[in-house]
Motif scaffolding. Structure first.
Motif, PDB file in Angstrom:
ATOM      1  N   PHE A  97       0.811  -1.226   0.000  1.00 47.49           N
ATOM      2  CA  PHE A  97       0.000   0.000   0.000  1.00 47.49           C
ATOM      3  C   PHE A  97       0.837   1.264   0.000  1.00 47.49           C
ATOM      4  O   PHE A  97       0.292   2.345   0.185  1.00 47.49           O
ATOM      5  CB  PHE A  97      -0.890   0.035   1.258  1.00 47.49           C
ATOM      6  N   CYS A  98       2.139   1.127  -0.138  1.00 43.45           N
ATOM      7  CA  CYS A  98       2.959   2.329   0.040  1.00 43.45           C
ATOM      8  C   CYS A  98       4.285   2.153  -0.688  1.00 43.45           C
ATOM      9  O   CYS A  98       4.842   1.052  -0.740  1.00 43.45           O
ATOM     10  CB  CYS A  98       3.215   2.541   1.536  1.00 43.45           C
ATOM     11  N   VAL A  99       4.797   3.247  -1.231  1.00 39.10           N
ATOM     12  CA  VAL A  99       6.042   3.188  -1.993  1.00 39.10           C
ATOM     13  C   VAL A  99       7.281   3.014  -1.101  1.00 39.10           C
ATOM     14  O   VAL A  99       8.394   2.942  -1.606  1.00 39.10           O
ATOM     15  CB  VAL A  99       6.211   4.420  -2.902  1.00 39.10           C
ATOM     16  N   PHE A 100       7.085   2.941   0.213  1.00 39.52           N
ATOM     17  CA  PHE A 100       8.221   2.670   1.089  1.00 39.52           C
ATOM     18  C   PHE A 100       8.547   1.179   1.184  1.00 39.52           C
ATOM     19  O   PHE A 100       9.628   0.806   1.652  1.00 39.52           O
ATOM     20  CB  PHE A 100       7.977   3.218   2.500  1.00 39.52           C
ATOM     21  N   VAL A 101       7.619   0.328   0.789  1.00 39.75           N
ATOM     22  CA  VAL A 101       7.875  -1.115   0.880  1.00 39.75           C
ATOM     23  C   VAL A 101       8.795  -1.508  -0.284  1.00 39.75           C
ATOM     24  O   VAL A 101       8.434  -1.322  -1.452  1.00 39.75           O
ATOM     25  CB  VAL A 101       6.551  -1.910   0.818  1.00 39.75           C
TER      26      VAL A 101
ATOM     27  N   ASN B  35       3.835  13.170  -6.457  1.00 37.94           N
ATOM     28  CA  ASN B  35       3.097  12.336  -5.505  1.00 37.94           C
ATOM     29  C   ASN B  35       3.552  10.884  -5.678  1.00 37.94           C
ATOM     30  O   ASN B  35       4.459  10.621  -6.472  1.00 37.94           O
ATOM     31  CB  ASN B  35       1.574  12.512  -5.667  1.00 37.94           C
ATOM     32  N   CYS B  36       2.917   9.965  -4.966  1.00 34.08           N
ATOM     33  CA  CYS B  36       3.421   8.581  -4.999  1.00 34.08           C
ATOM     34  C   CYS B  36       2.928   7.794  -6.206  1.00 34.08           C
ATOM     35  O   CYS B  36       3.370   6.671  -6.427  1.00 34.08           O
ATOM     36  CB  CYS B  36       3.106   7.879  -3.688  1.00 34.08           C
ATOM     37  N   THR B  37       2.000   8.364  -6.985  1.00 35.19           N
ATOM     38  CA  THR B  37       1.716   7.781  -8.296  1.00 35.19           C
ATOM     39  C   THR B  37       2.393   8.664  -9.349  1.00 35.19           C
ATOM     40  O   THR B  37       1.949   8.742 -10.493  1.00 35.19           O
ATOM     41  CB  THR B  37       0.184   7.683  -8.552  1.00 35.19           C
TER      42      THR B  37
ATOM     43  N   ASN C  13      15.169   9.386   0.024  1.00 35.45           N
ATOM     44  CA  ASN C  13      14.657  10.155  -1.110  1.00 35.45           C
ATOM     45  C   ASN C  13      13.144  10.278  -1.223  1.00 35.45           C
ATOM     46  O   ASN C  13      12.663  11.069  -2.046  1.00 35.45           O
ATOM     47  CB  ASN C  13      15.205   9.558  -2.411  1.00 35.45           C
ATOM     48  N   ILE C  14      12.389   9.498  -0.492  1.00 37.49           N
ATOM     49  CA  ILE C  14      10.926   9.640  -0.604  1.00 37.49           C
ATOM     50  C   ILE C  14      10.480  10.629   0.464  1.00 37.49           C
ATOM     51  O   ILE C  14      10.630  10.375   1.662  1.00 37.49           O
ATOM     52  CB  ILE C  14      10.212   8.278  -0.422  1.00 37.49           C
ATOM     53  N   ASN C  15       9.936  11.736   0.015  1.00 37.10           N
ATOM     54  CA  ASN C  15       9.582  12.804   0.951  1.00 37.10           C
ATOM     55  C   ASN C  15       8.069  12.850   1.173  1.00 37.10           C
ATOM     56  O   ASN C  15       7.381  13.752   0.719  1.00 37.10           O
ATOM     57  CB  ASN C  15      10.128  14.136   0.442  1.00 37.10           C
TER      58      ASN C  15
ATOM     59  N   PHE D  63      -9.663  14.158   4.629  1.00 38.60           N
ATOM     60  CA  PHE D  63      -9.321  13.485   5.877  1.00 38.60           C
ATOM     61  C   PHE D  63      -7.875  12.985   5.918  1.00 38.60           C
ATOM     62  O   PHE D  63      -7.515  12.221   6.802  1.00 38.60           O
ATOM     63  CB  PHE D  63     -10.283  12.321   6.203  1.00 38.60           C
ATOM     64  N   CYS D  64      -7.045  13.400   4.941  1.00 39.90           N
ATOM     65  CA  CYS D  64      -5.615  13.098   5.065  1.00 39.90           C
ATOM     66  C   CYS D  64      -4.983  14.264   5.827  1.00 39.90           C
ATOM     67  O   CYS D  64      -4.634  15.294   5.244  1.00 39.90           O
ATOM     68  CB  CYS D  64      -4.933  12.933   3.711  1.00 39.90           C
ATOM     69  N   ASN D  65      -4.868  14.056   7.108  1.00 35.94           N
ATOM     70  CA  ASN D  65      -4.408  15.121   7.990  1.00 35.94           C
ATOM     71  C   ASN D  65      -2.959  15.532   7.690  1.00 35.94           C
ATOM     72  O   ASN D  65      -2.598  16.711   7.755  1.00 35.94           O
ATOM     73  CB  ASN D  65      -4.548  14.613   9.436  1.00 35.94           C
TER      74      ASN D  65
END
Ligand code: BJ8
Length: 425
Positions: free
Chosen positions: A75-79, A308-310, A340-342, A375-377
Motif C-alpha cells: 500500500f505504500c512506496v516505502f515497501v 506524488n506517490c503515483t 529520497n521519498i519525501n 481526511f488526510c491530515n
C-alpha cells in the motif's frame, strides 16, 4: 462460465459485482481516455491492460500461484519491491482509488477516514477486487494513523506484516530502517520458503532500477515544450506500473518513449497552443482515480508532472547496484527509500518543498495544484509549508481537497477553470 467468471468464482467473489464492474469500468474509462485526441499509438498496451483490469493480470497472478509463487500486496512506496522479487514472489500494489469500495470500508472504519484507506478495506472485505483476494499476504507500514489502525483490522482476515517507518531522517533512523528491511526480508524468506541471496537481491535491484529508469524517461518527455503525452495517459501508466510484471512494463514504457521522443522531434503535441502547464502535488491517485487530471485537461490545461506517490516519488532515485555484501545492499535500499521519498509523514519534511520547487522549474510549469484526499491530515497540514513556499517562489498555486465521489466535480471544474484562465492571462 467464461474464464474470468470462473476465476472470480474460484476466488469466492460475487459474480454480480464482476458484471457490474464490467459494465461500469469501460464506460468510465471511455469517457476519460477515448475522448482524448491524438493519443500515442503505443498506449495500445496500457489500454488493453486497463480495459481488462480485473482479468488479464489477475489471471496471470493466479497462474503463478499454481506454480508455487506467492503474491504480496502493498500500500505504500516505502515497501521495497526488491525484497519481494528477490524471494521469487510477486508484488502487487493494492491502494483503492474508487468510490465503489468506500461504503463497504465504512463498515469497518470511521467515515472521516481518508477514502484511499476506506476503499482498500472495502475492496478486501467486500470481496469485490480480485487482487485483494489473490494476495497471499499484505505488507503495511507505519506512515499515517489511519493506515496503521486499518492494518490491525485487516490482520484479522489475512497475514499482514507491518514495517515500522521512522518519521525523521537522522543517522539512527537510517539504521532503524535498515533493520526493518532485514526483518522484512526474513519474513519474505519464511513466507515463500526461498532464500534471498546477495545475487538475487542484486538482480532484483537491477530489475526495479530499470523500471524506474523507464518511468523517468517517460517523465523527461513531459519536460519538453512539445508535450507528447497527456497527464491522464501518464497517470494510467503509473497506476498500471504498480501491479504489472516489472520487466514487461519496462519494455512497454520504453517502447512508448521511443514514440514520444519521435513526437517531440516532429513537434507533435497533445496540448493546445498556450495551454497552461500544471504540476500536481499531494496525495497519491490510485487507480481508477482520474478525476482531477480529467478535469484539468478537459478544461484546457495540461498536466506535465505529478509530485506524488503515483508520480515522481515512485521512481525517482535508483538503488546502488552490484553491492558486494548483503549489508551493503540493505544499506543501499535504506538510503534510496528513506533518503529520497519525501512523504508528509516526516517531520520536518523540507525535502518535499525542495522537490516541488525543483520540479516546477524542470517541467517549466505555469501553476501548481496541491490536491489532497479528504481526511488526510498529514498532507492537509503540510499544505501550510507547501503553499507558503510556492507563493514565495512566485508560482501561482491552487489548493484543493477532494474524495472519490463525483459530488464535487462541478465545483472543482469551476475552481480549476478559473485558475487556468488566470494562468492563461
Ligand atoms: S509514501 S503518500 S504511499 S503513505 S492519503 S493513506 S497518507 S491519510 S497514501 Fe502514502 Fe506511502 Fe506517504 Fe506515499 Fe494516509 Fe494520507 Fe490517506 Fe495516504
Amino acid at each position: 462460465m467464461d474464464k474470468n467468471h470462473q476465476m472470480w468464482a474460484d476466488l469466492g467473489m460475487d459474480l454480480k459485482t464482476h458484471d457490474l464492474l464490467c459494465e461500469a469500468l469501460p464506460g468510465a474509462y471511455g469517457d476519460v481516455f477515448l475522448t482524448q485526441e491524438n493519443r500515442p499509438e503505443c498506449m495500445d498496451y496500457f489500454e488493453m491492460v486497463a480495459a481488462d483490469i480485473h482479468g488479464i493480470r489477475a489471471a496471470e497472478l493466479v497462474e503463478a500461484q499454481k506454480q508455487g509463487r506467492k503474491v504480496i500486496g502493498t500500500f505504500c512506496v516505502f515497501v521495497p519491491d526488491e525484497a519481494v522479487v528477490a524471494a521469487d514472489a510477486i508484488v502487487t500494489g493494492l491502494c483503492g482509488g474508487s468510490q465503489f469500495w468506500v461504503p463497504e470500508g465504512e463498515k469497518y472504519l470511521p467515515a472521516n477516514t481518508c477514502p484511499l484507506i476506506k476503499a482498500s478495506m472495502g475492496a478486501r472485505f467486500g470481496k469485490t477486487c480480485p487482487y485483494f483476494r489473490i494476495a497471499d499476504m499484505l505488507v503495511g507500514e507505519t506512515t499515517c494513523d489511519g493506515k496503521i489502525k486499518a492494518y490491525e483490522i485487516l490482520s484479522e482476515d489475512i497475514d499482514v506484516h507491518v514495517m515500522d517507518l521512522p518519521h525523521q531522517k537522522r543517522p539512527q533512523d537510517f539504521i532503524a530502517w535498515e533493520n526493518e528491511i532485514k526483518l522484512f526480508m526474513e519474513k519474505m524468506e519464511d513466507f515463500t520458503g526461498n532464500k534471498i541471496t546477495l545475487e538475487k537481491l542484486n538482480e532484483s535491484i537491477k530489475l526495479i532500477n530499470a523500471k524506474r529508469r523507464a518511468l523517468a524517461r517517460l517523465y523527461d518527455c513531459r519536460k519538453n515544450k512539445v508535450v507528447p503525452i497527456s497527464g491522464t495517459d501518464t497517470l494510467l501508466i503509473m497506476q498500471i506500473a504498480f501491479f504489472d510484471d516489472p520487466a514487461r512494463l519496462t519494455a512497454q514504457v520504453n517502447r512508448l518513449c521511443d514514440e514520444l521522443e519521435k513526437r517531440i522531434a516532429d513537434g507533435v503535441s497533445v496540448a493546445k497552443e498556450g495551454a497552461p502547464r500544471i504540476l500536481i502535488t499531494g496525495t497519491p491517485l490510485a487507480v481508477p482515480n482520474w478525476k482531477l487530471h480529467n478535469i484539468i485537461e478537459s478544461s484546457g490545461g495540461i498536466v506535465v508532472c505529478e509530485e506524488n506517490c503515483t508520480g515522481t516519488r515512485y521512481f525517482s532515485h535508483e538503488v546502488k547496484e552490484d553491492n558486494a555484501t548483503m549489508d551493503e545492499a540493505v544499506k543501499a535500499l535504506s538510503d534510496r527509500y528513506l533518503g529520497n521519498i519525501n512523504c508528509a509523514c516526516f517531520t520536518p519534511n523540507p525535502g518535499r518543498i525542495d522537490d516541488i520547487l525543483r520540479l516546477a522549474k524542470e517541467y517549466d510549469v505555469d501553476g501548481i495544484i496541491d490536491c489532497n484526499l479528504k481526511f488526510c491530515n498529514l498532507y492537509a497540514t503540510e499544505n501550510y509549508f507547501v503553499e507558503r513556499a510556492i507563493k514565495e517562489a512566485g508560482i501561482p498555486i491552487l489548493t484543493l481537497e477532494t474524495d472519490y465521489t463525483d459530488s464535487d466535480a462541478e465545483q472543482l471544474r469551476t475552481r480549476v477553470g478559473a485558475f487556468l484562465e488566470m494562468l492563461g492571462n
